[in-house]
Motif scaffolding. Structure first.
Motif, PDB file in Angstrom:
ATOM      1  N   ALA A 136      -3.784  -3.514 -13.544  1.00 37.48           N
ATOM      2  CA  ALA A 136      -4.646  -2.361 -13.298  1.00 37.48           C
ATOM      3  C   ALA A 136      -3.846  -1.204 -12.695  1.00 37.48           C
ATOM      4  O   ALA A 136      -4.052  -0.032 -13.056  1.00 37.48           O
ATOM      5  N   ALA A 137      -2.913  -1.512 -11.795  1.00 32.70           N
ATOM      6  CA  ALA A 137      -2.073  -0.470 -11.203  1.00 32.70           C
ATOM      7  C   ALA A 137      -1.198   0.184 -12.271  1.00 32.70           C
ATOM      8  O   ALA A 137      -1.029   1.412 -12.295  1.00 32.70           O
ATOM      9  N   ALA A 138      -0.632  -0.632 -13.178  1.00 34.82           N
ATOM     10  CA  ALA A 138       0.196  -0.086 -14.249  1.00 34.82           C
ATOM     11  C   ALA A 138      -0.616   0.822 -15.163  1.00 34.82           C
ATOM     12  O   ALA A 138      -0.135   1.881 -15.598  1.00 34.82           O
TER      13      ALA A 138
ATOM     14  N   LEU B 266      -3.235   2.611 -14.329  1.00 34.61           N
ATOM     15  CA  LEU B 266      -3.495   3.863 -13.618  1.00 34.61           C
ATOM     16  C   LEU B 266      -2.254   4.747 -13.572  1.00 34.61           C
ATOM     17  O   LEU B 266      -2.344   5.970 -13.689  1.00 34.61           O
ATOM     18  N   VAL B 267      -1.089   4.139 -13.407  1.00 37.01           N
ATOM     19  CA  VAL B 267       0.159   4.923 -13.368  1.00 37.01           C
ATOM     20  C   VAL B 267       0.426   5.577 -14.709  1.00 37.01           C
ATOM     21  O   VAL B 267       0.807   6.743 -14.787  1.00 37.01           O
ATOM     22  N   ARG B 268       0.228   4.845 -15.796  1.00 36.58           N
ATOM     23  CA  ARG B 268       0.472   5.402 -17.134  1.00 36.58           C
ATOM     24  C   ARG B 268      -0.491   6.546 -17.442  1.00 36.58           C
ATOM     25  O   ARG B 268      -0.148   7.478 -18.184  1.00 36.58           O
ATOM     26  N   ARG B 269      -1.716   6.486 -16.880  1.00 39.89           N
ATOM     27  CA  ARG B 269      -2.689   7.554 -17.124  1.00 39.89           C
ATOM     28  C   ARG B 269      -2.529   8.738 -16.180  1.00 39.89           C
ATOM     29  O   ARG B 269      -3.162   9.777 -16.388  1.00 39.89           O
ATOM     30  N   ARG B 270      -1.692   8.589 -15.160  1.00 41.75           N
ATOM     31  CA  ARG B 270      -1.561   9.646 -14.144  1.00 41.75           C
ATOM     32  C   ARG B 270      -0.968  10.919 -14.775  1.00 41.75           C
ATOM     33  O   ARG B 270       0.108  10.889 -15.382  1.00 41.75           O
ATOM     34  N   THR B 271      -1.651  12.039 -14.613  1.00 45.21           N
ATOM     35  CA  THR B 271      -1.172  13.305 -15.195  1.00 45.21           C
ATOM     36  C   THR B 271      -0.952  14.365 -14.135  1.00 45.21           C
ATOM     37  O   THR B 271      -0.310  15.399 -14.399  1.00 45.21           O
ATOM     38  N   SER B 272      -1.543  14.224 -12.957  1.00 45.16           N
ATOM     39  CA  SER B 272      -1.379  15.248 -11.930  1.00 45.16           C
ATOM     40  C   SER B 272      -1.497  14.640 -10.542  1.00 45.16           C
ATOM     41  O   SER B 272      -1.889  13.489 -10.413  1.00 45.16           O
TER      42      SER B 272
ATOM     43  N   ALA C 107       0.812  -1.226   0.000  1.00 48.43           N
ATOM     44  CA  ALA C 107       0.000   0.000   0.000  1.00 48.43           C
ATOM     45  C   ALA C 107       0.846   1.277   0.000  1.00 48.43           C
ATOM     46  O   ALA C 107       0.577   2.203  -0.768  1.00 48.43           O
ATOM     47  N   PRO C 108       1.892   1.379   0.842  1.00 52.12           N
ATOM     48  CA  PRO C 108       2.680   2.619   0.840  1.00 52.12           C
ATOM     49  C   PRO C 108       3.651   2.735  -0.339  1.00 52.12           C
ATOM     50  O   PRO C 108       4.189   3.818  -0.574  1.00 52.12           O
ATOM     51  N   LEU C 109       3.891   1.630  -1.057  1.00 48.59           N
ATOM     52  CA  LEU C 109       4.934   1.611  -2.077  1.00 48.59           C
ATOM     53  C   LEU C 109       4.785   2.756  -3.074  1.00 48.59           C
ATOM     54  O   LEU C 109       5.743   3.486  -3.353  1.00 48.59           O
ATOM     55  N   LEU C 110       3.599   2.939  -3.617  1.00 50.94           N
ATOM     56  CA  LEU C 110       3.359   4.007  -4.582  1.00 50.94           C
ATOM     57  C   LEU C 110       2.472   5.110  -4.009  1.00 50.94           C
ATOM     58  O   LEU C 110       2.561   6.258  -4.446  1.00 50.94           O
TER      59      LEU C 110
ATOM     60  N   VAL D  66      -0.561  -2.442  -3.733  1.00 52.01           N
ATOM     61  CA  VAL D  66      -0.078  -1.518  -4.762  1.00 52.01           C
ATOM     62  C   VAL D  66      -1.250  -0.877  -5.491  1.00 52.01           C
ATOM     63  O   VAL D  66      -1.281   0.349  -5.716  1.00 52.01           O
ATOM     64  N   PHE D  67      -2.222  -1.681  -5.889  1.00 49.53           N
ATOM     65  CA  PHE D  67      -3.379  -1.145  -6.605  1.00 49.53           C
ATOM     66  C   PHE D  67      -4.149  -0.148  -5.739  1.00 49.53           C
ATOM     67  O   PHE D  67      -4.560   0.918  -6.217  1.00 49.53           O
ATOM     68  N   ALA D  68      -4.361  -0.496  -4.473  1.00 51.22           N
ATOM     69  CA  ALA D  68      -5.080   0.416  -3.579  1.00 51.22           C
ATOM     70  C   ALA D  68      -4.319   1.728  -3.423  1.00 51.22           C
ATOM     71  O   ALA D  68      -4.927   2.808  -3.382  1.00 51.22           O
ATOM     72  N   GLY D  69      -2.994   1.649  -3.345  1.00 56.23           N
ATOM     73  CA  GLY D  69      -2.193   2.860  -3.213  1.00 56.23           C
ATOM     74  C   GLY D  69      -2.273   3.760  -4.428  1.00 56.23           C
ATOM     75  O   GLY D  69      -2.389   4.984  -4.309  1.00 56.23           O
ATOM     76  N   VAL D  70      -2.225   3.150  -5.612  1.00 50.35           N
ATOM     77  CA  VAL D  70      -2.313   3.939  -6.845  1.00 50.35           C
ATOM     78  C   VAL D  70      -3.720   4.519  -7.014  1.00 50.35           C
ATOM     79  O   VAL D  70      -3.896   5.652  -7.464  1.00 50.35           O
ATOM     80  N   LEU D  71      -4.720   3.747  -6.641  1.00 57.11           N
ATOM     81  CA  LEU D  71      -6.102   4.181  -6.822  1.00 57.11           C
ATOM     82  C   LEU D  71      -6.467   5.314  -5.867  1.00 57.11           C
ATOM     83  O   LEU D  71      -7.080   6.311  -6.276  1.00 57.11           O
TER      84      LEU D  71
END
Length: 325
Positions: free
Chosen positions: A315-317, A319-325, A90-93, A175-180
């Motif tokens: 799914a985490a990957a 979300l990371v690729r779509r992250r803009t801000s 969870a804290p990783l990203l 990881v997914f929860a952290g990115v989301l």
């Protein structure tokens, strides 16, 4: 990038290695003593020969009682995946997004995919190695106990090689929860809640039905001559069956016992009950999985957890690729 990731997580990885070493020493000492007693006292020969088991049942029961409690305490290993998912995954990203340090990483000529894959590879490999080491150690320790009872029950299944797949699932979930959610504490709470929900559902509801259980029916045993199932078989359900094939519910069984024993509390299987069953055309039924199904059920559960882990990592990957801000 690998060196940077190692520097960031080396404290946690080294701490895990030290804790594993601390646990390994007493486990090996007690394990060698138990295995030697299992062999030297003739318990191994009794367990291997079904015909001799009845003659040394007391010896086997004493051994199981002496070491069974220690074996059951190993269910603490089940918390290892949860701890990795909550405090590592969870804290990783989530912390990167929460603190804004992800922007610095993306300005250093590192693609988002490489940034994510590197972190997941280093941390995931460390978590998998730790889980595998724990699995091999405790599976070896439990070997005599598993020869006397079903390895498909929770305690044995928990420390099986499936621990690696379960750990990767918990890590991916974190990881997914952290990115989301992008908030560390909230992601940790969600990870724990979903992990427990999925794990309990698989263990209590799905695992007994990974394969269709075999069904054995027995006539009432008024002379106590019925052969018992092997102790290494896993009984998932048992009860009473009418001549029409209807399975008595718990309420119906309680009513039947009240009629037979006038409300006294007794154990099923008494002579009076068996005579009553014979008179009314009732039979015993048992749903069970034979011991030789253990490898297949282990493969099925590992495949389920690994599939969930792969989907969550993907799914985490995304979300990371779509992250803009």
């Amino acid at each position: 990038m690998i060196w940077v990731t190692w520097r960031r997580h080396r404290a946690a990885l080294l701490t895990a290695a030290v804790l594993l070493a601390v646990v390994t020493v007493p486990t090996l000492v007690s394990g060698f003593a138990m295995h030697e007693e299992y062999r030297a006292d003739g318990i191994a020969a009794c367990v291997a020969d079904p015909g001799a088991r009845a003659g040394c049942a007391q010896l086997v029961e004493q051994f199981a009682a002496r070491y069974g409690q220690w074996g059951n305490r190993m269910v603490w290993v089940a918390f290892l995946p949860a701890l990795i998912g909550v405090f590592v995954g969870a804290p990783l990203l989530a912390r990167e997004f929460e603190d804004g340090t992800w922007r610095f990483a993306f300005t250093q000529g590192v693609s988002r995919t490489r940034w994510l894959v590197t972190q997941l590879s280093v941390v995931g490999t460390g978590a998998a190695v730790l889980a595998l080491a724990c699995s091999l150690l405790f599976t070896w320790w439990r070997r005599p106990l598993d020869a006397m009872s079903s390895p498909m029950r929770t305690a044995a299944f928990t420390v099986s090689p499936g621990l690696v797949a379960l750990t990767l699932f918990a890590l991916a979930l974190g990881v997914f929860a952290g990115v989301l959610l992008r908030r560390t504490v909230v992601a940790m709470g969600l990870t724990l809640a979903v992990y427990l929900t999925v794990r309990i559902t698989l263990e209590e509801t799905l695992r007994p039905r990974y394969l269709n259980p075999l069904v054995r029916t027995d006539a009432p045993d008024t002379q106590k001559t019925r052969d018992a199932l092997a102790p290494t078989d896993w009984i998932v359900d048992e009860g009473l069956l009418t001549s029409a094939g209807h399975r008595l519910s718990d309420g119906e069984k309680r009513d039947l016992l009240k009629r037979v024993y006038d409300g006294d509390t007794v154990r099923e299987g008494g002579a009076a009950l068996e005579h009553h069953l014979a008179e009314h055309g009732l039979r015993h039924y048992t749903e069970y999985h034979p011991a030789d199904r253990y490898p297949a059920m282990l493969v099925i559960e590992c495949a389920l957890y690994l599939a969930l882990a792969a989907a969550l990592f993907a799914a985490a990957a995304h979300l990371v690729r779509r992250r803009t801000s």
